[in-house]
Design a protein around this motif. Structure first.
Motif, short mmCIF file in Angstrom:
data_model
loop_
_atom_site.label_atom_id
_atom_site.label_comp_id
_atom_site.label_asym_id
_atom_site.label_seq_id
_atom_site.Cartn_x
_atom_site.Cartn_y
_atom_site.Cartn_z
N VAL A 192 5.82 3.44 1.75
CA VAL A 192 4.98 2.46 1.30
C VAL A 192 5.10 1.22 2.66
O VAL A 192 6.17 1.31 3.11
CB VAL A 192 5.71 1.65 -0.01
CG1 VAL A 192 7.10 1.32 0.20
CG2 VAL A 192 5.05 0.44 -0.43
N GLN A 203 2.35 0.71 -8.48
CA GLN A 203 1.43 -0.21 -7.55
C GLN A 203 1.68 -1.51 -8.15
O GLN A 203 1.76 -2.62 -7.59
CB GLN A 203 -0.28 0.30 -7.52
CG GLN A 203 -0.84 -0.81 -6.56
CD GLN A 203 -0.43 -0.41 -5.29
OE1 GLN A 203 -0.26 0.61 -4.79
NE2 GLN A 203 -0.64 -1.25 -4.28
N TYR A 240 0.74 -1.35 -0.03
CA TYR A 240 -0.03 -0.02 -0.02
C TYR A 240 0.76 1.38 0.01
O TYR A 240 1.86 1.50 0.88
CB TYR A 240 -1.07 0.18 1.19
CG TYR A 240 -1.82 1.24 1.40
CD1 TYR A 240 -2.65 1.56 0.13
CD2 TYR A 240 -1.66 2.14 2.27
CE1 TYR A 240 -3.29 2.57 0.25
CE2 TYR A 240 -2.26 3.22 2.35
CZ TYR A 240 -3.23 3.45 1.38
OH TYR A 240 -4.08 4.70 1.52
N ARG A 280 3.13 -5.14 -6.59
CA ARG A 280 2.23 -6.12 -6.42
C ARG A 280 3.08 -7.46 -7.25
O ARG A 280 3.18 -8.45 -6.34
CB ARG A 280 0.97 -6.14 -7.41
CG ARG A 280 0.07 -5.06 -6.30
CD ARG A 280 -1.47 -5.65 -7.10
NE ARG A 280 -2.29 -4.62 -6.68
CZ ARG A 280 -2.62 -3.34 -7.17
NH1 ARG A 280 -2.21 -3.20 -8.57
NH2 ARG A 280 -3.50 -2.61 -6.67
#
Length: 300
Positions: A84, A155, A4, A159
């Protein structure tokens, strides 16, 4: 593992406090909560990072702004403090400090903070202060005065790296998802049950139901994606609350969103395995006509 990206800040005290889960006194020593950091030269590493106080880490992360006052991000006035966080699945084992340090190093590489072999990279620190969570906080102004070049979409890059870390460390995998809020007009849409076709053979009926399942699992305007988008938005808002219950509730919501994405994938797999599924492309989804508006009530 769920990554996140927090909203960027101008001062490191906010993300440092968020990583610790509570406000800290400037004289408090972070000690073993620091699992990794950018290499510290001898001029600033007095006592070693484990002996540094909260105020020392603030000063360390703010220093690039003082050293390079004219450094500017892509939009000139962008905040330079990057934050992060990654969370493990509740069923994951407890990681050892070297494993947390490895995760921090890998995250800083893929986010452009500290590319491999770059001696002029960003200043950063990784904190493992809360169960199953790692926070990486950095200043995006590099040692050479340039702004860090981060990959896009960041992002998705995170991931992908988290998925690789899960495999390398034997962690419980998280279902990937796009993590973006859906537009309001898509949230209001719902797929309609396909109309019955004239052919009632088993392959035709299976193809019709496969179409329905694909509509339910549709990432653009399916109902599960709509619900998932709302859950994700709620998780992100809770994450920013200063109260202790916010991050924990946000963590649970993020895993709920992962399970919803898993349901979407299971529906797609089931649809693909049905007999006659190859026919479903010919079955066009027909949107039902808009309902007739109810007659206006007469005022008394």
């Amino acid at each position: 593992m769920i990554p996140y990206i927090h909203e960027a800040e101008f001062f490191p005290s906010f993300p440092l406090s968020a990583a610790l889960g509570h406000e800290m006194n400037e004289q408090d020593v972070l000690g073993d909560l620091v699992v990794a950091s950018a290499p510290l030269d001898s001029s600033i590493a007095a006592g070693g990072p484990q002996a540094w106080r909260f105020a020392d880490w603030e000063e360390y992360l703010l220093a690039p702004r003082d050293l390079h006052p004219y450094a500017a991000g892509p939009n000139a006035n962008d905040p330079e403090i990057f934050h992060v966080a990654v969370r493990l699945h509740p069923a994951d084992r407890d990681l050892r400090p070297p494993e947390w340090a490895e995760i921090a190093q890998r995250l800083t590489r893929v986010t452009g903070l500290a590319p491999a072999g770059d001696e002029r990279a960003c200043r950063w620190v990784a904190l493992q202060a809360r169960p199953g969570r790692l926070d990486v906080i950095a200043n995006l102004i590099r040692a050479d005065g340039a702004w860090a070049r981060q990959p896009w979409p960041l992002q998705e890059v995170l991931r992908t790296e988290c998925h690789l870390i899960e495999g390398d460390l034997g962690l419980v995998p998280a279902q990937p998802h796009r993590g973006r809020p859906l537009p309001a007009h898509l949230l209001a849409q719902r797929p309609a049950l396909p109309r019955t076709v004239a052919d009632h053979s088993p392959p035709a009926v299976a193809a019709q139901l496969a179409t329905l399942m694909c509509q339910l699992a549709d990432e653009t305007n399916g109902p599960i994606a709509s619900v998932r988008g709302l859950v994700e938005q709620a998780a992100h808002r809770l994450e920013e609350l200063p109260h202790a219950y916010g991050p924990d509730a946000a963590h649970r919501l993020e895993w709920i969103a992962r399970r919803l994405h898993g349901i979407q994938q299971d529906l797609e797999t089931t649809a693909a395995d049905l007999p006659g599924a190859g026919q479903r492309a010919a079955l066009v989804s027909i949107t039902p006509p808009a309902p007739h508006s109810a007659p206006a009530r007469r005022s008394r």
